[in-house]
Motif scaffolding. Sequence first.
Motif, PDB file in Angstrom:
ATOM      1  N   TYR A  23       0.821  -1.216   0.000  1.00  0.00           N
ATOM      2  CA  TYR A  23       0.000   0.000   0.000  1.00  0.00           C
ATOM      3  C   TYR A  23       0.850   1.259   0.000  1.00  0.00           C
ATOM      4  O   TYR A  23       0.498   2.244  -0.632  1.00  0.00           O
ATOM      5  CB  TYR A  23      -0.913   0.034   1.228  1.00  0.00           C
ATOM      6  CG  TYR A  23      -2.130  -0.832   1.081  1.00  0.00           C
ATOM      7  CD1 TYR A  23      -3.060  -0.563   0.100  1.00  0.00           C
ATOM      8  CD2 TYR A  23      -2.342  -1.904   1.917  1.00  0.00           C
ATOM      9  CE1 TYR A  23      -4.146  -1.357  -0.054  1.00  0.00           C
ATOM     10  CE2 TYR A  23      -3.439  -2.707   1.771  1.00  0.00           C
ATOM     11  CZ  TYR A  23      -4.344  -2.432   0.786  1.00  0.00           C
ATOM     12  OH  TYR A  23      -5.418  -3.218   0.631  1.00  0.00           O
ATOM     13  N   GLY A  24       1.963   1.215   0.759  1.00  0.00           N
ATOM     14  CA  GLY A  24       2.813   2.390   0.803  1.00  0.00           C
ATOM     15  C   GLY A  24       3.266   2.792  -0.588  1.00  0.00           C
ATOM     16  O   GLY A  24       3.205   3.957  -0.970  1.00  0.00           O
ATOM     17  N   ILE A  25       3.685   1.781  -1.385  1.00  0.00           N
ATOM     18  CA  ILE A  25       4.142   2.054  -2.746  1.00  0.00           C
ATOM     19  C   ILE A  25       2.983   2.506  -3.619  1.00  0.00           C
ATOM     20  O   ILE A  25       3.065   3.507  -4.336  1.00  0.00           O
ATOM     21  CB  ILE A  25       4.801   0.792  -3.324  1.00  0.00           C
ATOM     22  CG1 ILE A  25       6.032   0.435  -2.509  1.00  0.00           C
ATOM     23  CG2 ILE A  25       5.157   0.999  -4.771  1.00  0.00           C
ATOM     24  CD1 ILE A  25       6.719  -0.800  -2.975  1.00  0.00           C
ATOM     25  N   MET A  26       1.861   1.779  -3.532  1.00  0.00           N
ATOM     26  CA  MET A  26       0.722   2.096  -4.411  1.00  0.00           C
ATOM     27  C   MET A  26       0.198   3.492  -4.147  1.00  0.00           C
ATOM     28  O   MET A  26      -0.025   4.278  -5.072  1.00  0.00           O
ATOM     29  CB  MET A  26      -0.395   1.095  -4.174  1.00  0.00           C
ATOM     30  CG  MET A  26      -0.169  -0.226  -4.813  1.00  0.00           C
ATOM     31  SD  MET A  26      -1.651  -1.207  -4.701  1.00  0.00           S
ATOM     32  CE  MET A  26      -2.570  -0.596  -6.070  1.00  0.00           C
ATOM     33  N   LEU A  27      -0.019   3.804  -2.860  1.00  0.00           N
ATOM     34  CA  LEU A  27      -0.614   5.101  -2.541  1.00  0.00           C
ATOM     35  C   LEU A  27       0.347   6.227  -2.879  1.00  0.00           C
ATOM     36  O   LEU A  27      -0.056   7.240  -3.462  1.00  0.00           O
ATOM     37  CB  LEU A  27      -0.994   5.144  -1.066  1.00  0.00           C
ATOM     38  CG  LEU A  27      -2.148   4.222  -0.712  1.00  0.00           C
ATOM     39  CD1 LEU A  27      -2.390   4.225   0.774  1.00  0.00           C
ATOM     40  CD2 LEU A  27      -3.400   4.641  -1.444  1.00  0.00           C
TER      41      LEU A  27
END
Lengths: 172, 355
Positions: free
Chosen positions: B137-141
């Motif tokens: 999620y950190g990368i995606m967001l």
Amino acid sequence: MDLFEAIFWFLTAMAIGSALGVILSRNPINSVLFLIATFFAISGHYILMNAQFLAIVNIIVYAGAIMVLFLFVIMLMNLNADVEPQKSRLVQFAGIISGGILFLLILAALRDMKAAGVIEKTATDIGLMKNLGKTLFQNYVFPFEISSVLFLSAMIGAMVIGKKETLVIDKN
Amino acid sequence: MLLMQIDWFFLVEKLSLITTILLISLAIAAYATWAERKVSAIMQDRIGPSRAGIFGLLQPLADGGKLFFKEEIIPTNANKFIFIFGPCLFMTTALMTSAVIPWGPSFEFAGHTVSLQVADINIGMLFVFGVVSLGVYGIMLGGWASNNKFSLLSSIRAASQAISYELAMGLSLIALLMLTGSLSLREIVDQQHGFWNDGYFTWNFFKQPLGFFIFLVCAFAELNRAPFDLPEADSELNMGYHLEYSSMKLGLYLFAEYINMFISSAVMSVLFFGGYNYPGMDWVSANLPAWVFTFSCVSVFFIKIIAFILFFMFIRWTLPRFRYDQLMKLGWKSLIPLALVNMLITGGVILWLTK
């Protein structure tokens, strides 16, 4: 109020608050984030009931995999608050009426519920992984296998639908 | 009264343990950046960082200071909250996994048994999985919130890569868990006690070589490290998801990656290489003072971790990057069937041995 109850009410408020956030936020990405927060709150409830396996599987499957795909699709379609279609008055009115009816139904169903004993404090061990596995594979093995066949057919169906259509070249 | 019920010794013990682990993670991550440069330099016949301190040992501090004092830029059309939330989430998930790793055997201190593990939960391995699956999620967001096409492409790549390789990783672990019969990392380590027992090695690597290989490849992919660093492929995506980041937010992304590497090295040595067990540990625990034993166990564990980190680096500087379709083909068409076969073989052998 002891620690247990404090955590319970915190998680409850978090679950309801973020569930409201899912439907109230304009931006679909925010909705997805709120939904993930809801899953976390529900997992917290599972842990309070000593169902650790269920809690972590809820996080792995829903928060970790399915919501990633949700986010993926929303990012690919580039949805944001600006392109959200505005519903007409008539549709909004119909939504209010049907929502109100549903609310009445739930209220009627909950009217007779006993208020005491909402919080189950005597944790059972059924949610621990070993017991859950034994229960599943001893008492409920047939429904378990049937549901796995259902999953398999859904998976194959999705693959068939998602397959690239081969171009048939007419040689004549 | 809430405070009366708290066991103060327990609180102090856990708090000091958590603080120590976090500090060690950060220190190792910092020096992993230095080691990465030194390793790459040696492999390419260069000198590497040499100006800041002796052997360039102060280089991580210099880098940190540089990142802190850089200008903070948030793109105009970026979603500000998520833009800041992304790196924070990435860092948090990177640090969270360390909670279930057993860093050493329990020891007696002032009449209490001190466990060198923050939480021994009976779903330890699944906890690691849960946190790893949240890491993406950190990368995606971050990539989405930057409002940049390259970043978006990178976050989409990261998501599909993470999901594809999680499957093979989980399947390779099922075979291991069939052997151990427990998800608790403490118990898995205890089962690998010593080195040799009953005419065979105790370490899981010797029982599950194929499983270890699959897990290792998947760990590379989950860490977004070369040869699977497609989300930040600098030749195609100009750095990918952290393209728009500057200052310490970029620092968090880069740093969390090294913490992830440290933690996954720890997980691999716990699962497959015996954690803090080493040959001859029974002799040490019988003949030498208790603190020597604890200390030697913890040092052995860290030596294994550092060996894995160095291995990660050697691979990065020797293998070229995969193409994206090759990555997907490897994940879905090779690793998953291989993991399934491994599972079948393991199940068969267990049935045959326990008959």
